[in-house]
Design an enzyme around this catalytic site. Structure first.
Site, PDB file in Angstrom:
ATOM      1  N   VAL A  13      41.912 -75.806  30.179  1.00  0.00           N
ATOM      2  CA  VAL A  13      43.183 -75.138  30.625  1.00  0.00           C
ATOM      3  C   VAL A  13      43.760 -75.579  32.099  1.00  0.00           C
ATOM      4  O   VAL A  13      44.615 -76.231  32.438  1.00  0.00           O
ATOM      5  CB  VAL A  13      43.227 -73.745  30.384  1.00  0.00           C
ATOM      6  CG1 VAL A  13      44.961 -73.262  31.049  1.00  0.00           C
ATOM      7  CG2 VAL A  13      43.200 -73.394  29.115  1.00  0.00           C
ATOM      8  N   ASP A  32      38.319 -75.579  42.442  1.00  0.00           N
ATOM      9  CA  ASP A  32      37.057 -74.947  41.683  1.00  0.00           C
ATOM     10  C   ASP A  32      36.077 -74.661  42.601  1.00  0.00           C
ATOM     11  O   ASP A  32      36.035 -75.486  43.792  1.00  0.00           O
ATOM     12  CB  ASP A  32      36.665 -76.038  40.557  1.00  0.00           C
ATOM     13  CG  ASP A  32      35.871 -75.316  39.402  1.00  0.00           C
ATOM     14  OD1 ASP A  32      36.581 -75.268  38.323  1.00  0.00           O
ATOM     15  OD2 ASP A  32      34.719 -74.587  39.849  1.00  0.00           O
ATOM     16  N   PHE A 153      47.848 -71.818  24.826  1.00  0.00           N
ATOM     17  CA  PHE A 153      47.723 -72.176  23.477  1.00  0.00           C
ATOM     18  C   PHE A 153      47.201 -73.301  23.068  1.00  0.00           C
ATOM     19  O   PHE A 153      46.915 -73.972  22.076  1.00  0.00           O
ATOM     20  CB  PHE A 153      49.025 -71.799  22.672  1.00  0.00           C
ATOM     21  CG  PHE A 153      49.714 -70.440  22.678  1.00  0.00           C
ATOM     22  CD1 PHE A 153      48.869 -69.591  22.330  1.00  0.00           C
ATOM     23  CD2 PHE A 153      50.706 -70.385  23.311  1.00  0.00           C
ATOM     24  CE1 PHE A 153      49.300 -68.011  22.454  1.00  0.00           C
ATOM     25  CE2 PHE A 153      51.278 -68.976  23.564  1.00  0.00           C
ATOM     26  CZ  PHE A 153      50.714 -68.024  23.092  1.00  0.00           C
ATOM     27  N   GLU A 156      41.344 -77.641  22.282  1.00  0.00           N
ATOM     28  CA  GLU A 156      40.641 -78.582  22.602  1.00  0.00           C
ATOM     29  C   GLU A 156      40.858 -79.851  21.793  1.00  0.00           C
ATOM     30  O   GLU A 156      40.987 -79.652  20.508  1.00  0.00           O
ATOM     31  CB  GLU A 156      39.200 -78.210  22.535  1.00  0.00           C
ATOM     32  CG  GLU A 156      38.903 -77.408  23.982  1.00  0.00           C
ATOM     33  CD  GLU A 156      37.492 -76.917  24.005  1.00  0.00           C
ATOM     34  OE1 GLU A 156      36.611 -77.598  23.684  1.00  0.00           O
ATOM     35  OE2 GLU A 156      37.372 -75.667  24.381  1.00  0.00           O
ATOM     36  N   CYS A 287      37.040 -70.290  22.188  1.00  0.00           N
ATOM     37  CA  CYS A 287      37.747 -69.389  22.232  1.00  0.00           C
ATOM     38  C   CYS A 287      37.772 -68.348  21.132  1.00  0.00           C
ATOM     39  O   CYS A 287      37.781 -67.076  21.231  1.00  0.00           O
ATOM     40  CB  CYS A 287      39.400 -69.908  21.805  1.00  0.00           C
ATOM     41  SG  CYS A 287      39.575 -70.957  23.619  1.00  0.00           S
ATOM     42  N   LYS A 290      34.869 -65.525  20.961  1.00  0.00           N
ATOM     43  CA  LYS A 290      35.033 -64.740  22.054  1.00  0.00           C
ATOM     44  C   LYS A 290      36.293 -63.624  22.067  1.00  0.00           C
ATOM     45  O   LYS A 290      36.291 -62.704  22.466  1.00  0.00           O
ATOM     46  CB  LYS A 290      34.755 -65.117  23.573  1.00  0.00           C
ATOM     47  CG  LYS A 290      35.803 -65.635  24.343  1.00  0.00           C
ATOM     48  CD  LYS A 290      35.648 -66.350  25.684  1.00  0.00           C
ATOM     49  CE  LYS A 290      36.787 -66.904  26.066  1.00  0.00           C
ATOM     50  NZ  LYS A 290      37.983 -66.216  26.341  1.00  0.00           N
ATOM     51  N   LYS A 347      33.842 -78.813  17.020  1.00  0.00           N
ATOM     52  CA  LYS A 347      35.227 -79.476  16.268  1.00  0.00           C
ATOM     53  C   LYS A 347      35.420 -80.929  16.867  1.00  0.00           C
ATOM     54  O   LYS A 347      34.849 -81.283  17.846  1.00  0.00           O
ATOM     55  CB  LYS A 347      36.516 -78.575  16.373  1.00  0.00           C
ATOM     56  CG  LYS A 347      37.150 -78.867  17.788  1.00  0.00           C
ATOM     57  CD  LYS A 347      38.608 -78.131  17.504  1.00  0.00           C
ATOM     58  CE  LYS A 347      39.399 -78.707  18.608  1.00  0.00           C
ATOM     59  NZ  LYS A 347      40.656 -78.118  18.510  1.00  0.00           N
ATOM     60  N   ARG A 354      29.969 -75.449  22.556  1.00  0.00           N
ATOM     61  CA  ARG A 354      29.876 -73.840  22.537  1.00  0.00           C
ATOM     62  C   ARG A 354      30.106 -73.188  21.194  1.00  0.00           C
ATOM     63  O   ARG A 354      31.033 -73.695  20.623  1.00  0.00           O
ATOM     64  CB  ARG A 354      31.014 -73.115  23.398  1.00  0.00           C
ATOM     65  CG  ARG A 354      30.712 -73.409  24.934  1.00  0.00           C
ATOM     66  CD  ARG A 354      31.658 -72.961  25.793  1.00  0.00           C
ATOM     67  NE  ARG A 354      33.087 -73.561  25.822  1.00  0.00           N
ATOM     68  CZ  ARG A 354      33.889 -73.436  26.354  1.00  0.00           C
ATOM     69  NH1 ARG A 354      34.286 -72.355  27.150  1.00  0.00           N
ATOM     70  NH2 ARG A 354      34.981 -74.055  26.251  1.00  0.00           N
TER      71      ARG A 354
HETATM   72  C1  UDX Z   1      41.943 -72.275  19.357  1.00  0.00           C
HETATM   73  C2  UDX Z   1      43.434 -72.324  19.379  1.00  0.00           C
HETATM   74  O1  UDX Z   1      43.617 -73.220  18.115  1.00  0.00           O
HETATM   75  C3  UDX Z   1      44.192 -72.568  20.657  1.00  0.00           C
HETATM   76  O2  UDX Z   1      45.629 -72.421  20.277  1.00  0.00           O
HETATM   77  C4  UDX Z   1      43.952 -71.486  21.592  1.00  0.00           C
HETATM   78  O3  UDX Z   1      44.396 -71.856  22.953  1.00  0.00           O
HETATM   79  C5  UDX Z   1      42.252 -71.697  21.722  1.00  0.00           C
HETATM   80  O4  UDX Z   1      41.453 -71.541  20.517  1.00  0.00           O
HETATM   81  P1  UDX Z   1      40.122 -74.458  19.961  1.00  0.00           P
HETATM   82  O5  UDX Z   1      39.223 -73.325  20.057  1.00  0.00           O
HETATM   83  O6  UDX Z   1      40.305 -75.651  20.945  1.00  0.00           O
HETATM   84  O7  UDX Z   1      41.822 -73.811  19.808  1.00  0.00           O
HETATM   85  O8  UDX Z   1      39.960 -74.871  18.356  1.00  0.00           O
HETATM   86  P2  UDX Z   1      40.778 -74.935  17.017  1.00  0.00           P
HETATM   87  O9  UDX Z   1      41.270 -76.391  16.675  1.00  0.00           O
HETATM   88  O10 UDX Z   1      41.553 -73.815  16.984  1.00  0.00           O
HETATM   89  O11 UDX Z   1      39.600 -74.734  15.885  1.00  0.00           O
HETATM   90  C6  UDX Z   1      38.571 -73.648  16.055  1.00  0.00           C
HETATM   91  C7  UDX Z   1      37.603 -73.550  15.143  1.00  0.00           C
HETATM   92  O12 UDX Z   1      38.061 -73.470  13.788  1.00  0.00           O
HETATM   93  C8  UDX Z   1      36.764 -75.082  15.055  1.00  0.00           C
HETATM   94  O13 UDX Z   1      35.429 -74.831  15.104  1.00  0.00           O
HETATM   95  C9  UDX Z   1      37.210 -75.616  13.820  1.00  0.00           C
HETATM   96  O14 UDX Z   1      36.254 -76.525  13.099  1.00  0.00           O
HETATM   97  C10 UDX Z   1      37.456 -74.365  12.890  1.00  0.00           C
HETATM   98  N1  UDX Z   1      38.535 -74.523  11.723  1.00  0.00           N
HETATM   99  C11 UDX Z   1      39.624 -74.907  12.168  1.00  0.00           C
HETATM  100  C12 UDX Z   1      38.185 -74.488  10.788  1.00  0.00           C
HETATM  101  O15 UDX Z   1      36.827 -74.362  10.152  1.00  0.00           O
HETATM  102  N2  UDX Z   1      39.116 -74.435   9.645  1.00  0.00           N
HETATM  103  C13 UDX Z   1      40.175 -74.985   9.926  1.00  0.00           C
HETATM  104  O16 UDX Z   1      41.128 -74.979   8.902  1.00  0.00           O
HETATM  105  C14 UDX Z   1      40.846 -75.071  11.205  1.00  0.00           C
END
Ligand code: UDX
Length: 457
Positions: A13, A32, A153, A156, A287, A290, A347, A354
């Site tokens: 962020v 930082d 929001f 990654e 995210c 936690k 992802k 993490r």
């Molecule tokens: C998330 C939120 O999307 C974001 O808005 C917030 O600010 C931070 O947390 P992020 O952690 O980067 O973002 O990942 P995201 O794309 O949301 O995916 C989270 C997890 O869900 C991943 O492990 C992904 O593989 C899994 N996922 C996502 C699924 O298993 N199925 C889905 O349909 C979508």
């Protein structure tokens, strides 16, 4: 003249926001305590992988508008606005560790000029802002600092895209003028976004996160507590959607339905929507896990139980184990099998590992199978310290799958999805392909003589 900004914390962020604001004409100190990270940023590079980010870091440093420093003392006295983007890890009991939040607020207020706008971007439990504001007031009663909550929001893998083309801006606070100042900063960012060529970072956003351009964001202003709660509630709801899809996937496996077809049909209802309904290994990352445990903990401290979220966690924890069981059923004797795992990051599009469900799966299989090999396009270095030593790392996808009995698509990187799976059989010993993210073309793979195994299909 545009405001001077200091951003505390250079994670996904903090650094993304700093780099983009510095390109949009603001003078931005990026601060930082970690000297190594700051030294890397000074060379014009990010220390983590994020599509398109390096280009903006480089440009900001070259322009002299992005000023990396380890010194709060150097940055904050110049700043009109400070964004706090520090970490809020979870404690063993699931509640949020706010040590960095208080440390950042305290060091900022010590050097703050009169009228500073302090913007909390870090995800915090509802009620934190009020407490931090009081703490700042008692530390420096001689200055007035305006405390604003502006939850982030960005996801990654599409951090640059999400920061420039955000769907909504949430700004919570009591001082209307300060709220409007923060809104103005983001209007400037939107203006900048419209002026540049987005090809480098937009492709990733569209592919991985299904994003479409949005240059008309909703501006949502609220009180402090509501802004804080919007953030965790949004993440909890998305996690809930995924766990719901995973629960239905189990029913698909026993009933003959195909979860991808089911969710395509279900998500066609605009009230539900198609996103975050991909069944598979479940959610991980920095995210969702936690934020969900933080929401449960804050609920408990207010005497509110959230059994719906407890169930979502339980479903999620069971998914890697379910994948192993399904594989054992389909492939037979796993202790005799060589398994190739593709993807280790939590992802695609990020080197972040993490709480990666893919690593959890790799470690589980390493305890059972004859041999487990793994390959990830970006996260090998990060993955090594979280992965059992039995897991062998390979340099390429080809090396990983060569002679394997089973191939597992664990994280759906673009290069894996676009790989020609229909002509892969002569490279393998076996024929089983476990698509643990349900992203491959089942019919094409089956037609080519491979045994396609999905989660719920
Ligand atoms: C998330 C939120 O999307 C974001 O808005 C917030 O600010 C931070 O947390 P992020 O952690 O980067 O973002 O990942 P995201 O794309 O949301 O995916 C989270 C997890 O869900 C991943 O492990 C992904 O593989 C899994 N996922 C996502 C699924 O298993 N199925 C889905 O349909 C979508």
């Amino acid at each position: 003249m545009k405001k001077t900004i200091a951003i505390i914390g250079t994670g996904y962020v903090g650094l993304t926001t700093a780099a983009l604001l510095s390109n949009a004409g603001f003078t931005v100190y990026t601060v930082d305590i970690n000297k190594e990270k700051i030294d890397t940023i000074k060379t014009g590079k990010s220390y983590f992988y994020e599509a398109g980010l390096n280009e903006f870091v480089k440009k900001g440093v070259e322009l002299g508008t992005l000023l990396p420093t380890t010194s709060v003392e150097e940055a904050v006295p110049q700043a009109d606005i400070v964004f706090s983007c520090v970490g809020t890890p979870d404690k063993p009991d699931g509640s949020s560790d706010l040590t960095q939040i208080y440390a950042a607020a305290e060091s900022v207020v010590k050097h703050a000029k009169e009228g500073l706008i302090f913007v909390q971007k870090s995800t915090v439990p509802v009620g934190t802002g009020k407490a931090v504001r009081e703490h700042m007031r008692s530390t420096r009663p001689d200055v007035s600092v305006h405390y604003i909550s502006n939850p982030e929001f960005l996801a990654e893998g599409s951090a640059v895209y999400d920061t420039l083309h955000f769907d909504r801006l949430v700004v919570g606070g009591e001082d209307n003028e300060a709220v409007q100042e923060v809104v103005t900063v983001f209007h400037e960012l939107t203006r900048f976004a419209k002026s540049i060529d987005a090809s480098e970072y937009a492709e990733y956003a569209a592919f991985y996160n299904g994003k479409l351009f949005n240059d008309d964001p909703q501006i949502i202003t609220t009180n402090l507590e509501s802004a804080e709660l919007i953030k965790v509630t949004a993440n909890a709801f998305l996690a809930l959607k995924i766990s719901f899809a995973n629960s239905i996937a189990l029913l698909c496996d026993t009933s003959g339905a195909d979860i991808s077809q089911v969710m395509h049909g279900v998500g066609g209802d605009r009230r539900i929507g198609k996103s975050f309904l991909y069944a598979g290994l479940g959610w991980g990352g920095g995210c969702f896990p936690k934020d969900v445990s933080g929401l449960l903990a804050v609920g408990q401290s207010h005497g509110v139980q959230l059994p719906i979220m407890e169930s979502a966690v339980e479903v999620n924890q069971g998914m890697p184990e379910y994948a192993v069981e399904k594989l054992a059923q389909e492939a037979g004797n796993l202790p005799e099998k060589t398994i190739a795992i593709l993807g280790l990051s939590f992802k695609p599009g990020t080197s972040d590992v993490r709480r990666s469900q893919s690593i959890k799966l790799a470690n589980m299989l390493a305890q059972i199978a004859k041999e487990v090999r793994a390959f990830d396009p970006q996260a090998m270095e990060e993955a090594r310290e979280h992965t059992d030593e039995e897991v062998l790392f390979t340099g390429t996808l080809e090396e990983c799958i060569e002679g394997a009995d089973v191939v597992v698509l664990a994280t759906e990187w673009k290069e894996f999805i676009e790989y020609d799976w229909t002509s892969v059989q002569d490279k393998l010993k076996g024929t089983i392909l476990l698509d643990a993210r349900n992203r491959l073309d089942k019919d094409a793979i089956t037609a080519a003589g491979m045994r396609y195994v999905g989660i719920g299909r």
